[in-house]
Design an enzyme around this catalytic site. Sequence first.
Site, PDB file in Angstrom:
ATOM      1  N   ASP A 151      -6.757 -13.505  21.498  1.00  0.00           N
ATOM      2  CA  ASP A 151      -7.068 -13.079  22.862  1.00  0.00           C
ATOM      3  C   ASP A 151      -6.404 -11.748  23.222  1.00  0.00           C
ATOM      4  O   ASP A 151      -5.780 -11.620  24.287  1.00  0.00           O
ATOM      5  CB  ASP A 151      -6.688 -14.168  23.883  1.00  0.00           C
ATOM      6  CG  ASP A 151      -7.665 -15.333  23.874  1.00  0.00           C
ATOM      7  OD1 ASP A 151      -8.679 -15.241  23.149  1.00  0.00           O
ATOM      8  OD2 ASP A 151      -7.418 -16.323  24.569  1.00  0.00           O
ATOM      9  N   HIS A 165     -11.214 -16.069  23.409  1.00  0.00           N
ATOM     10  CA  HIS A 165     -11.849 -15.108  24.304  1.00  0.00           C
ATOM     11  C   HIS A 165     -12.450 -13.921  23.562  1.00  0.00           C
ATOM     12  O   HIS A 165     -13.463 -13.398  23.986  1.00  0.00           O
ATOM     13  CB  HIS A 165     -10.839 -14.567  25.336  1.00  0.00           C
ATOM     14  CG  HIS A 165     -10.719 -15.462  26.521  1.00  0.00           C
ATOM     15  ND1 HIS A 165     -10.016 -16.635  26.480  1.00  0.00           N
ATOM     16  CD2 HIS A 165     -11.223 -15.373  27.781  1.00  0.00           C
ATOM     17  CE1 HIS A 165     -10.083 -17.214  27.656  1.00  0.00           C
ATOM     18  NE2 HIS A 165     -10.807 -16.475  28.465  1.00  0.00           N
TER      19      HIS A 165
END
Lengths: 505, 404
Positions: free
Chosen positions: B47, B83
Amino acid sequence: MNKGQVISGSFGEIIIRQKNDENIEIGEMLVCDNPKLLLQVYDLSFGSQISQQNIELISGMRLEENTDFEFMDEKLRNYNIAYAKNLISLEKGNISKSLPKFFSIVRDIEKEDLKFLEKPKDSIFLGNLRSGSKKIEVPVYLDGKEVFSHHVLIPATTGRGKSNLTSCILFDSIDKNYVGHLVLDPHDEYFGRNEIGLKDHPSKDKVTYYTSNEPPVGGISLKINIEDLKPSHFNGVIDWSGPQKEALTAYYRAYNSKWIESIVLEKPLKIGFNEATLAVVRRRIMNLLDLDFDGNELFCNGIFDITAGKTTISNICNKLENSNTVIIDTSSFSGSLEILVGSMIANEIFKRYKKFKDKGEKKPIISIVLEEAPRVLGKEVLEKGSNIFSTIAREGRKFGVGLMAITQLPSLIPRQILANMNTKIILGIEMAPERLAIIESASQDLSKDNRNIASLDKGEAIITSNFSKFAMPVKIPYFNELVEKYNKEKEPVNDHKKSFVGVKI
Amino acid sequence: MRFAHIADCHLGGWRDQKMRELSIQSFEKAISFIIDKNVDFLLLSGDLFNTSHPGIDILKIAVSNLKKLQKNNIPIYAIAGSHDFSPSGKTMLDVLEEAGLLFNIVKGEVKDNKLRLKFTTDRKTDAKIAGMLGKKGSLERNYYEDLDRENLESEKGFKIFMFHTAIEELKPKSLEKMSAEPISILPKGFDYYAGGHVHIIENRNINNYSNVVYPGPTYPNNFRELEELKQGSFSIFDNGKVESIMIPSKKVTSITINCDMKQAKQVEIEVLEKISNSELYNNIVLLRFKGKLVHSKVQDIDFNKIVKECYSKAAYFVMRNTSLLSDERFEDIRIDEDNVDNIEERLIDEHIEEFKHENELIRKEELLSLMKVLADNKIEGETNTDFESRLIKDIDRVLEKDNI
């Protein structure tokens, strides 16, 4: 096949003469066709047309004088007598209230006779019907929702297959969405760490295994945050004296979630307590929870932890609410610690399910598997005060929380609680007082089944339940064979090439 | 050996420009600190970006900071997180790797349908690094199930395993509902487990797993995280010692208002008073309203006025959260969310001071037990006298605190 003929007796004690070349066993089910009734043999004896005196004389002549006297028309004169009781009317599928026709023939039970046994929607498989020691190819299903919420008792002497039976029940219910099982496993035998176990179910994702002994891949290290403990969790775990209980309460009141830490670190209280009382409380808590301290710092050596395990209890409850099976390996715990952990989870489950009931929310039944149940449900324990398990035994069914209590000594459990256990799966019990306790609290009349229960072999059981039409003799499958059969029935997974997107291959 | 470990930078994560800038500044400060610390290498546990397709401005910032590390001879070993990994398997990390700015260490081979991960060895220290990417919805679980652990566990030397997965045993209460995996899915015997995904600061030894570290995000990523963490952080491993480094940023001031049984005007007065008593200069101000208003609606609270008041005291940025606030109009809905037990408990909490037994305050648990006893019904077959004496006995037991 004709097995004999009704020759006399009364309701509940039908006397049958056994056909000479046939064999009738205790527990065997026989059918008489006029009217169509299902009978079960509960006792056997010899019968003869020759007087006892003459029989004894003939025996003496054979034994002492080597004579080779034979009985004249032996098949006619000497025979076996079977004593049977009415089980059910096969025509209507309800309780039989009449005698079979006098002199009617009784025959072997056939699969066709048992068509009235239906498979309920939310079923649980308990084995195949059994007639004496013979397995009949008729599977026995009960309504699992009713059975698990109204508590199950599994009484048996060691070695009669309690674990096998429990494994089979748990295995069959893993992929059922109406029930979640919490298993407190003191022998670490259900998951199958090194052998076949519940982990081998095709829906293994629905099995969660907590252990404090090096978890296998996928197993979770059992860590419970010490702040989740409350004084009431110790009910039925430690036998506190009055002042000791007062001290626990006072600490909880003063320090809330930090109360255990405060006891160990001897933090001050506004109320004065005898030093010896506080010292005993401290020592007992430290021993049970495996705590230590150095100066002002608390150290946890066992499953209780200061920082980890903050979501353990709620995760377990969430899993159960989603009809998963949660196994807690308690094999390395003391008995008290096992009960404490069980008590924490059971308290939380019960609290949640009461709330669900208030909200009218429907959730799967939760069944708590308790080995050596008299530890928490025994008369002696309950005389000292109730605990969460006795509360569940009394009122759990209203909220959809049930117990599956396993014991060798059902007589230690109070009659009121035994009567609340609405399904009993009776395996072989050798001790007469234990048999009596079960017979007296059975859902069907087992007053004639004392010998039948005593003679149950490994894997043989009698199921007496409010949710079965009669006390059903069953043959429990071997767990390993059940797993094998189950996995064979499931469609084989295509051995397609797995893809690992994101990994540079 | 000295290395830094960062995770969950979520570059481009805040919608508001001011907060986004703070998040980027925090990341840049972390990089500067890492360079100053003269670490051997940097671990990035997923992420880095908030999305798999970050904007050009965000990409530019990331590239410029990674280049700084490169110039200072600090290699970056990274894994993709949930993500910055698209469902189709695309991640900007691959582009950055192609540009020679970092090493995506998630590599291996498939043998007999098992995934055999390969180690990446750091040239300076000989540390051996392996790892697993994180995917949305914890889908990496299947990869772990098919992982060949033997080669990972039998490898000798100083080993680091990077992962981007929540660990069940370490989950904080606030993230109770987050999907997590047991620590046993990770291969055993590594010297350092560089975690990401869960925005907590944690360093634990569990069973055979030593130094299981979540360094925390380089900057909090939402209102709750700002309340809890206040600032970003990362970890430094220095010859066996793991240290958590807090990244200095704007001060966070949390103001929580309990609106239970209050009217909108009362709430307004209370919050304005709290604001006037607080030093808010250049602060991020978090206003959390919770509870249930009486005789007024949520909209009756003049939030604009409250926010303006904060800015008049030179606050840097003001955020308000009313997710736990309700009013009487929603009573019916709220009942669905609440229940009788909770309502009873709340009422007891409010009036507990009034209940005394033998001049001693009665505890909440005792009151709840008493109510439970009094709600009990007569058992079938029980006489009135027996029922009465049972109730009295149970009440005695509660008041003697046997039940607590």
